[in-house]
Design an enzyme around this catalytic site. Structure first.
Site, PDB file in Angstrom:
ATOM      1  N   ASP A 151      84.908  45.898  72.606  1.00 15.84           N
ATOM      2  CA  ASP A 151      85.052  44.800  71.657  1.00 15.84           C
ATOM      3  C   ASP A 151      85.967  43.742  72.269  1.00 15.84           C
ATOM      4  O   ASP A 151      87.169  43.954  72.426  1.00 15.84           O
ATOM      5  CB  ASP A 151      85.641  45.317  70.341  1.00 15.84           C
ATOM      6  CG  ASP A 151      85.657  44.241  69.257  1.00 15.84           C
ATOM      7  OD1 ASP A 151      86.300  43.193  69.470  1.00 15.84           O
ATOM      8  OD2 ASP A 151      85.037  44.457  68.206  1.00 15.84           O
ATOM      9  N   THR A 177      74.783  45.554  58.371  1.00 16.67           N
ATOM     10  CA  THR A 177      73.543  44.818  58.646  1.00 16.67           C
ATOM     11  C   THR A 177      73.486  44.261  60.063  1.00 16.67           C
ATOM     12  O   THR A 177      72.413  43.889  60.542  1.00 16.67           O
ATOM     13  CB  THR A 177      73.396  43.640  57.670  1.00 16.67           C
ATOM     14  OG1 THR A 177      74.445  42.682  57.925  1.00 16.67           O
ATOM     15  CG2 THR A 177      73.487  44.113  56.224  1.00 16.67           C
ATOM     16  N   ARG A 214      80.745  39.842  62.085  1.00 17.46           N
ATOM     17  CA  ARG A 214      79.520  40.632  62.009  1.00 17.46           C
ATOM     18  C   ARG A 214      79.653  41.720  60.955  1.00 17.46           C
ATOM     19  O   ARG A 214      80.579  42.529  60.997  1.00 17.46           O
ATOM     20  CB  ARG A 214      79.209  41.255  63.377  1.00 17.46           C
ATOM     21  CG  ARG A 214      77.899  42.037  63.376  1.00 17.46           C
ATOM     22  CD  ARG A 214      77.430  42.336  64.782  1.00 17.46           C
ATOM     23  NE  ARG A 214      78.375  43.148  65.537  1.00 17.46           N
ATOM     24  CZ  ARG A 214      78.133  43.628  66.744  1.00 17.46           C
ATOM     25  NH1 ARG A 214      76.991  43.331  67.330  1.00 17.46           N
ATOM     26  NH2 ARG A 214      79.022  44.350  67.366  1.00 17.46           N
TER      27      ARG A 214
END
Length: 210
Positions: free
Chosen positions: A201, A109, A105
């Site tokens: 995460d 953005t 990722r």
């Protein structure tokens, strides 16, 4: 979306999910929990596999028994966090093949960027289950399924552990033909695309790279 998304409320899954979320859970235990939860979700995700009858000789005679009817399975983890789910699902279906899709990722953005795709050569003959612990924005899952659909698998399912409503909405709109199996749907995404309350995460916690 109700008939497309299956949330696993089994007590064993929910119990293990509690410890998976805990910020004090170390990498070793975290990996074990991810694997165990994946195994339990896989049990449900494969519930619709058809069976056929065969004759089996037991020590006491001939029994009419059942085996999975001809369907071949493939698991495709999205790198890198999806790797944490592979051992668990293979413990349920040892004969399955494993492909890999590499997506990361872009932190500016929040869009997925593809860097690797390797699928079984006979993927068109297989039922494919895509693996990723987190369905956050949905971007990686959408792109992974798009890549696999180009190879025309017999069917596609997506397995995750925690999903965000935003990701589920995006994924089911883009791929209304793909069933989603998860352990929980959390509250929302924060402004940097992480699931809240989530578990942080997943890749960092699986591989100890915090």
């Amino acid at each position: 979306m109700e008939n497309q998304v299956f949330v696993m409320d089994h007590p064993l899954i929910q119990h293990k999910l509690t410890f998976l979320r805990d910020k004090n859970t170390g990498a070793k235990e975290f990996r074990e929990l991810v694997s165990e939860i994946a195994m339990l979700i896989c049990y449900e995700a494969t519930r619709d596999l058809p069976l056929e009858e065969i004759q089996t000789e037991t020590p006491m005679g001939i029994a009419t028994t059942k085996v999975i009817a001809g369907r071949k399975l493939a698991f495709v983890p999205i790198l890198r966090a999806g790797l944490g789910m592979v051992e668990g699902v293979l413990s349920m279906v040892p004969a399955a093949k494993v492909g890999h899709i590499g997506l990361y990722r872009d932190h500016e953005t929040l869009k997925p960027v593809e860097y690797y795709c390797k699928l079984p050569s006979d993927v068109s003959e297989r039922e494919v289950i895509v693996l990723d612990p987190m369905l956050a924005t949905g971007g990686s899952a959408i792109d992974a399924v798009n890549l696999i659909k180009k190879h025309h698998p017999k069917s596609l399912k997506f397995m995750c552990i925690i999903a965000a409503p935003e990701g589920l909405k995006a994924f089911t709109q883009e791929h209304p033909d793909v069933q989603v199996y998860c352990a929980n749907v959390d509250s929302h995404l924060n402004d940097i695309g992480y699931i809240v309350p989530g578990l942080g995460d997943a890749g960092d916690r699986i591989f100890g790279t915090l």
